[in-house]
Design a protein around this motif. Structure first.
Motif, short mmCIF file in Angstrom:
data_model
loop_
_atom_site.label_atom_id
_atom_site.label_comp_id
_atom_site.label_asym_id
_atom_site.label_seq_id
_atom_site.Cartn_x
_atom_site.Cartn_y
_atom_site.Cartn_z
N PHE A 160 36.60 40.16 -20.62
CA PHE A 160 36.30 38.75 -20.35
C PHE A 160 35.88 37.98 -21.60
O PHE A 160 35.45 36.83 -21.50
N LEU A 161 35.99 38.59 -22.77
CA LEU A 161 35.53 37.87 -23.97
C LEU A 161 36.40 36.65 -24.22
O LEU A 161 37.57 36.62 -23.83
N GLU A 163 37.82 34.06 -27.31
CA GLU A 163 37.98 34.03 -28.75
C GLU A 163 37.01 33.02 -29.35
O GLU A 163 36.66 32.02 -28.72
N LYS A 218 40.13 39.66 -12.72
CA LYS A 218 40.43 39.15 -14.06
C LYS A 218 41.32 37.90 -13.99
O LYS A 218 41.06 36.89 -14.63
N ASN A 222 40.08 33.80 -14.87
CA ASN A 222 40.78 32.86 -15.75
C ASN A 222 41.28 31.65 -14.98
O ASN A 222 41.24 30.52 -15.46
N SER A 267 39.36 17.47 -22.49
CA SER A 267 40.00 17.75 -23.77
C SER A 267 41.46 17.35 -23.70
O SER A 267 41.96 16.88 -22.68
N CYS A 274 46.02 33.22 -22.74
CA CYS A 274 45.87 33.80 -21.39
C CYS A 274 45.85 32.84 -20.22
O CYS A 274 46.34 33.20 -19.15
N PHE A 336 43.87 26.77 -31.00
CA PHE A 336 43.72 26.33 -29.59
C PHE A 336 42.28 26.02 -29.23
O PHE A 336 42.00 25.37 -28.24
N LYS A 337 41.35 26.49 -30.07
CA LYS A 337 39.94 26.14 -29.93
C LYS A 337 39.28 26.40 -31.27
O LYS A 337 39.91 26.99 -32.17
N ARG A 431 38.96 15.70 -28.46
CA ARG A 431 37.87 16.61 -28.12
C ARG A 431 36.54 15.90 -27.92
O ARG A 431 35.52 16.56 -27.68
C1 UGA Z 1 39.47 32.66 -21.94
C2 UGA Z 1 38.28 33.04 -21.05
O1 UGA Z 1 37.20 32.14 -21.33
C3 UGA Z 1 37.84 34.47 -21.30
O2 UGA Z 1 36.81 34.82 -20.38
C4 UGA Z 1 39.04 35.39 -21.10
O3 UGA Z 1 38.67 36.72 -21.39
C5 UGA Z 1 40.16 34.96 -22.01
O4 UGA Z 1 40.52 33.59 -21.73
C6 UGA Z 1 41.43 35.74 -21.82
O5 UGA Z 1 41.64 36.34 -20.79
O6 UGA Z 1 42.20 35.68 -22.78
P1 UGA Z 1 39.77 31.94 -24.47
O7 UGA Z 1 41.11 31.50 -24.01
O8 UGA Z 1 39.68 32.81 -25.66
O9 UGA Z 1 39.02 32.72 -23.30
O10 UGA Z 1 38.86 30.66 -24.77
P2 UGA Z 1 38.11 29.59 -23.81
O11 UGA Z 1 36.80 29.31 -24.40
O12 UGA Z 1 38.15 29.99 -22.41
O13 UGA Z 1 39.01 28.30 -24.01
C7 UGA Z 1 40.32 28.22 -23.48
C8 UGA Z 1 40.87 26.82 -23.69
O14 UGA Z 1 40.17 25.88 -22.88
C9 UGA Z 1 40.71 26.31 -25.12
O15 UGA Z 1 41.86 25.60 -25.50
C10 UGA Z 1 39.50 25.42 -25.04
O16 UGA Z 1 39.46 24.44 -26.04
C11 UGA Z 1 39.70 24.80 -23.67
N1 UGA Z 1 38.45 24.28 -23.07
C12 UGA Z 1 37.40 25.12 -22.81
C13 UGA Z 1 38.36 22.93 -22.74
O17 UGA Z 1 39.30 22.17 -22.95
N2 UGA Z 1 37.20 22.48 -22.16
C14 UGA Z 1 36.15 23.29 -21.90
O18 UGA Z 1 35.13 22.80 -21.36
C15 UGA Z 1 36.25 24.64 -22.24
#
Ligand code: UGA
Ligand code: NAD
Length: 457
Positions: A160-161, A163, A218, A222, A267, A274, A336-337, A431
């Motif tokens: 669940f981590l 990035e 899982k 997501n 955003s 994922c 992507f973030k 953002r």
């Molecule tokens: C996400 C999940 O948060 C993890 O728990 C999971 O393990 C992972 O997918 C996976 O299965 O790969 P990740 O994609 O690395 O993690 O990053 P997030 O922080 O979830 O952000 C995902 C996207 O949503 C990014 O583009 C971020 O900028 C965007 N986001 C996030 C928003 O637009 N608004 C928010 O409030 C939060």
């Protein structure tokens, strides 16, 4: 000398960091991470790691060559291991039945066959990759169809981590999920995996379930996370029309403890390897069970995300007098973030391509993702500039679009940037990380997400 031999097949964004965490916290185990990519393995052996992640180098250095090893000798690692984590990629299928939605399981199945071929003793195989519910059954069928007299237990342990915060998430996870068969052998295998994590994670955060619940949880985690972003993004469109502010709405609803205040940042759209892939996989699974209404419900999360990205580009073009032909536009951020160099499914890629279709000239800046941007945009490199320095990227630009929420962007000297740009100067804050009123007073025409624009005309 080591009490357990652990192997991990797949040294990517998940295999590398998760195994580094286990090795660091459990010096009594030998952990070997293997991959078919020689380049990736070589990079893991140096201080120039194949992925950027805050704190990861220190974590790797703490265990590397002590009890953490990176190798391309997959066969040897399989033979030696008591427990094999599999964290190979499971992308969306691009061909045949289920193309565009279903999970492409060819890498997983290949690994299962390789494990079977090389093993001469019983082992536990751990699903670390994200997989469709019921995959473990197929894996068990492949692995246990052997006449070597050996037995494999398949356990699900999804990761669940996120990035950018991977190290913190690994050190202090909200929970670790382990799913197994509810047979005596299955429960024994489950306990073995629990014992690994119990070296640093409190037992009450280690959740054990049946194997199908674990696999499905899982995908559902997501889907729920992405759904929150699509929900707030849908409201951002309404805010822009009604003089409401999406940040204020998010704050007001987030203070309701039943809703909670995290993951409510409107955003330019969610990206990452994922969210799209896992939701589409969930949609496909629902369809395959005839649950078409459920499938449509989750599919709308992706539809809304596509709409948000499209809307962002449309707003840009409309604001800039309905044409961007020949205009220099600086994209601030390509990852992507923030805090990652990963560009998989980044909204920046869609936005770049759409702006290029409109014949804009792009200057793309990002502190960590320019190497990946160069690969993603290899076919149009003659039409874009990739520039590390944001000031230089903005020079002579008609507009800046903030795509990634890198902290450094809010600390820039925006007056200096304004002075170096073409006028009227536009800023599209995908953002909402900038001080919009201050930018407006400097002379910028400011287009936030989920707030009416601040324009000088
Ligand atoms: C996400 C999940 O948060 C993890 O728990 C999971 O393990 C992972 O997918 C996976 O299965 O790969 P990740 O994609 O690395 O993690 O990053 P997030 O922080 O979830 O952000 C995902 C996207 O949503 C990014 O583009 C971020 O900028 C965007 N986001 C996030 C928003 O637009 N608004 C928010 O409030 C939060
Ligand atoms: P990745 O592409 O970065 O890494 C996968 C690695 O597996 C690659 O280095 C590839 O060379 C290797 N590989 C493929 N086939 C192989 C084989 N037969 N033998 C040896 N190595 C092989 O992918 P990732 O981002 O690490 O994701 C892996 C899995 O983890 C996916 O199922 C993903 O959904 C899941 N996941 C990813 C994240 C994330 O933040 N990236 C978070 C949670 C779960």
């Amino acid at each position: 000398m080591f009490s357990k031999n652990i192997a991990c097949i797949g040294a990517g964004y998940i295999g590398g960091p998760t195994m580094a965490a286990i090795a660091m916290k459990c010096p009594q185990y030998k952990v070997t991470v293997v991959d078919i990519s020689e380049a990736r393995i070589k990079a893991w052996q140096t201080n120039d790691l194949p992925i950027y992640e805050p704190g990861l180098l220190e974590l790797v250095q703490a265990a590397r060559d002590r009890n953490l090893f990176f190798s391309t000798d997959i066969k040897a690692a399989i033979r030696e291991a008591d427990i094999i984590f599999v964290s190979v990629n499971t992308p969306t299928k691009t061909f045949g039945e289920g193309a565009g939605k279903a999970s492409d399981l060819q890498y997983w199945e290949k690994v299962a066959r390789e494990i079977l071929q090389e093993s001469d003793g019983s082992k536990i195989v751990v699903e670390k990759s994200t997989l469709p519910v019921k995959t473990a059954q197929a894996m068990e069928n492949i692995l246990n169809a052997n006449d070597k007299g050996i037995h494999f237990d398949v356990v699900s342990n999804p990761e669940f981590l996120a990035e950018g915060t991977a190290v913190k998430d690994l050190m202090e996870p909200d929970r670790v999920l382990i799913g197994s068969r509810e047979t005596p052998e299955g429960l024994k295998a489950c306990r073995e995996i629990v014992d690994i994590y119990a070296n640093w994670i409190p037992r009450d955060r280690i959740l054990t379930t049946n194997i199908w619940s674990s696999e499905l949880s899982k995908l559902v985690a997501n889907a729920f996370l992405a759904q929150r972003i699509s929900s707030i993004n849908s409201i951002s469109a309404l805010c822009e029309r009604t003089e409401a502010s999406v940040a204020e709405v998010a704050r007001a609803i987030g203070m309701d403890s039943r809703i909670g205040n995290r993951f409510l940042n409107a955003s330019v759209g969610f990206g990452g390897s994922c969210f799209h892939k896992d939701i589409l996989n969930l949609v496909y699974i629902c369809e395959s069970y005839g649950l078409h209404e459920v499938a449509r419900y989750w599919e709308s999360v992706v539809t809304m995300n596509d709409f948000q990205e499209t809307r962002f580009v449309r707003t840009m073009v409309r604001a800039m007098f309905n044409t961007v032909v020949g205009k220099r536009i600086a994209l601030f951020g390509f990852a992507f973030k923030a805090d990652t160099g990963d560009t998989r499914e980044t909204p920046a890629l869609y936005i770049s391509r759409k702006l290029l279709e409109e014949r804009a000239c792009l200057a793309i800046t990002d502190p960590k993702a320019l190497d990946n941007a160069r690969i993603d945009l290899a076919d149009v490199l003659d039409k874009i500039e990739l520039i590390e320095d944001p000031y230089q990227a903005a020079e002579g630009a008609h507009a800046i679009a903030v795509i990634t929420e890198w902290k450094l962007y809010s600390a820039l000297d925006w007056k200096k940037i304004y002075d170096s740009m073409e006028k009227p100067a536009f800023i599209f804050d995908g953002r909402n990380i900038l001080d919009h009123q201050a930018l407006f007073e400097m002379g910028f025409n400011v287009y936030p997400i989920g707030k009416p624009p601040l324009r000088h005309f």
